[in-house]
Design a protein around this motif. Structure first.
Motif, mmCIF file in Angstrom:
data_model
loop_
_atom_site.group_PDB
_atom_site.id
_atom_site.type_symbol
_atom_site.label_atom_id
_atom_site.label_comp_id
_atom_site.label_asym_id
_atom_site.label_seq_id
_atom_site.Cartn_x
_atom_site.Cartn_y
_atom_site.Cartn_z
ATOM 1 N N PHE A 142 -40.123 -10.153 8.327
ATOM 2 C CA PHE A 142 -40.960 -9.826 9.495
ATOM 3 C C PHE A 142 -41.335 -11.031 10.350
ATOM 4 O O PHE A 142 -41.229 -10.963 11.590
ATOM 5 C CB PHE A 142 -42.222 -9.068 9.064
ATOM 6 N N PRO A 143 -41.786 -12.145 9.784
ATOM 7 C CA PRO A 143 -42.190 -13.272 10.646
ATOM 8 C C PRO A 143 -41.075 -13.748 11.569
ATOM 9 O O PRO A 143 -41.323 -14.059 12.744
ATOM 10 C CB PRO A 143 -42.599 -14.353 9.641
ATOM 11 N N LYS A 144 -39.866 -13.817 11.044
ATOM 12 C CA LYS A 144 -38.744 -14.277 11.855
ATOM 13 C C LYS A 144 -38.343 -13.228 12.887
ATOM 14 O O LYS A 144 -38.094 -13.552 14.056
ATOM 15 C CB LYS A 144 -37.552 -14.609 10.966
ATOM 16 N N LEU A 145 -38.310 -11.962 12.472
ATOM 17 C CA LEU A 145 -37.888 -10.897 13.381
ATOM 18 C C LEU A 145 -38.888 -10.707 14.517
ATOM 19 O O LEU A 145 -38.513 -10.454 15.663
ATOM 20 C CB LEU A 145 -37.712 -9.583 12.611
ATOM 21 N N SER A 146 -40.160 -10.819 14.207
ATOM 22 C CA SER A 146 -41.208 -10.607 15.212
ATOM 23 C C SER A 146 -41.510 -11.868 16.013
ATOM 24 O O SER A 146 -42.211 -11.802 17.033
ATOM 25 C CB SER A 146 -42.496 -10.127 14.541
ATOM 26 N N GLU A 147 -41.011 -12.997 15.522
ATOM 27 C CA GLU A 147 -41.290 -14.299 16.145
ATOM 28 C C GLU A 147 -42.795 -14.537 16.265
ATOM 29 O O GLU A 147 -43.278 -15.078 17.265
ATOM 30 C CB GLU A 147 -40.598 -14.408 17.507
ATOM 31 N N GLY A 148 -43.522 -14.098 15.230
ATOM 32 C CA GLY A 148 -44.962 -14.321 15.195
ATOM 33 C C GLY A 148 -45.774 -13.381 16.060
ATOM 34 O O GLY A 148 -46.997 -13.552 16.186
ATOM 35 N N LYS A 149 -45.143 -12.364 16.640
ATOM 36 C CA LYS A 149 -45.848 -11.424 17.509
ATOM 37 C C LYS A 149 -46.227 -10.159 16.748
ATOM 38 O O LYS A 149 -46.001 -10.040 15.553
ATOM 39 C CB LYS A 149 -44.993 -11.121 18.731
ATOM 40 N N ALA A 150 -46.813 -9.214 17.448
ATOM 41 C CA ALA A 150 -47.415 -8.052 16.790
ATOM 42 C C ALA A 150 -46.394 -7.083 16.209
ATOM 43 O O ALA A 150 -46.657 -6.425 15.203
ATOM 44 C CB ALA A 150 -48.325 -7.309 17.776
ATOM 45 N N PHE A 151 -45.218 -7.001 16.845
ATOM 46 C CA PHE A 151 -44.235 -5.995 16.459
ATOM 47 C C PHE A 151 -42.865 -6.633 16.248
ATOM 48 O O PHE A 151 -42.608 -7.750 16.687
ATOM 49 C CB PHE A 151 -44.154 -4.906 17.533
ATOM 50 N N PHE A 152 -41.990 -5.886 15.608
ATOM 51 C CA PHE A 152 -40.604 -6.353 15.489
ATOM 52 C C PHE A 152 -40.011 -6.583 16.875
ATOM 53 O O PHE A 152 -39.188 -7.473 17.063
ATOM 54 C CB PHE A 152 -39.760 -5.320 14.738
ATOM 55 N N GLY A 153 -40.428 -5.748 17.830
ATOM 56 C CA GLY A 153 -39.927 -5.860 19.191
ATOM 57 C C GLY A 153 -40.649 -6.894 20.030
ATOM 58 O O GLY A 153 -40.352 -7.050 21.218
#
Length: 231
Positions: A142-153
């Motif tokens: 999740f951290p990498k996919l979300s780039e530290g943001k709220a959602f995967f997107g």
């Protein structure tokens, strides 16, 4: 954009796969006709539109049927204007597709296996273990996919959010049905927090049913199975 008369979705209220398509169409602002299916008594239209699997969802666009939720969501994203559901960057798009396939290949068979009446308690426990293992892999990513943001997107929901988020109400139902917690906040805090945020989005509130609907459907399946085995 096609008008309402050009687009028909065959779905089911508690199908996470149909919910994905409904969310995608809503995000794109597409008008469509919705037909609720009963998978215990499938319509002729469903059987003829999806002769291979005879399952929802089926999107009928200008008389041409499309099957399989991931395929349909990508089709909707490519065809209609509006916010992009899949990432626009080719690498991120491919990565989102990989993890969406992971959800359907690893997580979904596990949690659906928990639901099946034919499972013994030991078999059900094994499926719970498989579901938890899949969740932990997604938690790690999740951290990498979300780039530290709220959602995967990113700052708003996207493709992978829809794919995984469509299952969350069933996860909640499992607490009532089996006293099973699929996403444990003590073990997967990032996904647990994400799930809370997802449930509060306008897109989820518009389409995703309450867990009680899944509980009621599970009881319906149990009754149908019991009737079948006693014949």
């Amino acid at each position: 954009m096609a008008g309402k008369e050009d687009m028909k979705l065959l779905g089911m209220l508690v199908s996470p796969f149909a919910i994905r398509v409904r969310m995608a169409l809503s995000m794109k602002g597409v008008s469509y006709e919705y037909a609720e299916e009963d998978l215990l008594n499938k319509s002729d239209l469903l059987v003829s539109s999806n002769p291979v699997h005879k399952m929802v969802p089926v999107l009928i666009h200008n008389g041409k049927p499309l099957c399989e939720s991931l395929v349909i969501v990508q089709y909707v994203d490519e065809l209609f204007a509006g916010p992009s559901i899949l990432p626009t960057d080719p690498y991120k798009r491919a990565t989102a597709r990989f993890w969406a396939a992971f959800v359907d290949d690893k997580l979904c068979p596990a949690w659906i296996g928990i639901l099946k009446e034919t499972k013994t308690e030991d078999e059900r426990a094994e499926k719970v273990k498989e579901a938890h293992a899949a969740i932990m892999q997604i938690e790690e990513a999740f951290p990498k996919l979300s780039e530290g943001k709220a959602f995967f997107g990113g700052d708003s929901i996207g493709y992978l959010d829809i794919v995984l988020g469509s299952c969350l109400f069933w996860f909640e139902a499992f607490r009532t049905l089996f006293d099973v917690e699929i996403i444990k906040s003590s073990e997967a805090p990032l996904l647990a927090a994400w799930a809370e945020r997802f449930g509060e989005t306008a897109e989820a509130k518009e389409v995703v049913p309450e867990a009680d609907e899944a509980v009621q459907y599970a009881h319906k399946l149990r009754a149908a199975y019991a009737a079948a085995v006693t014949k």
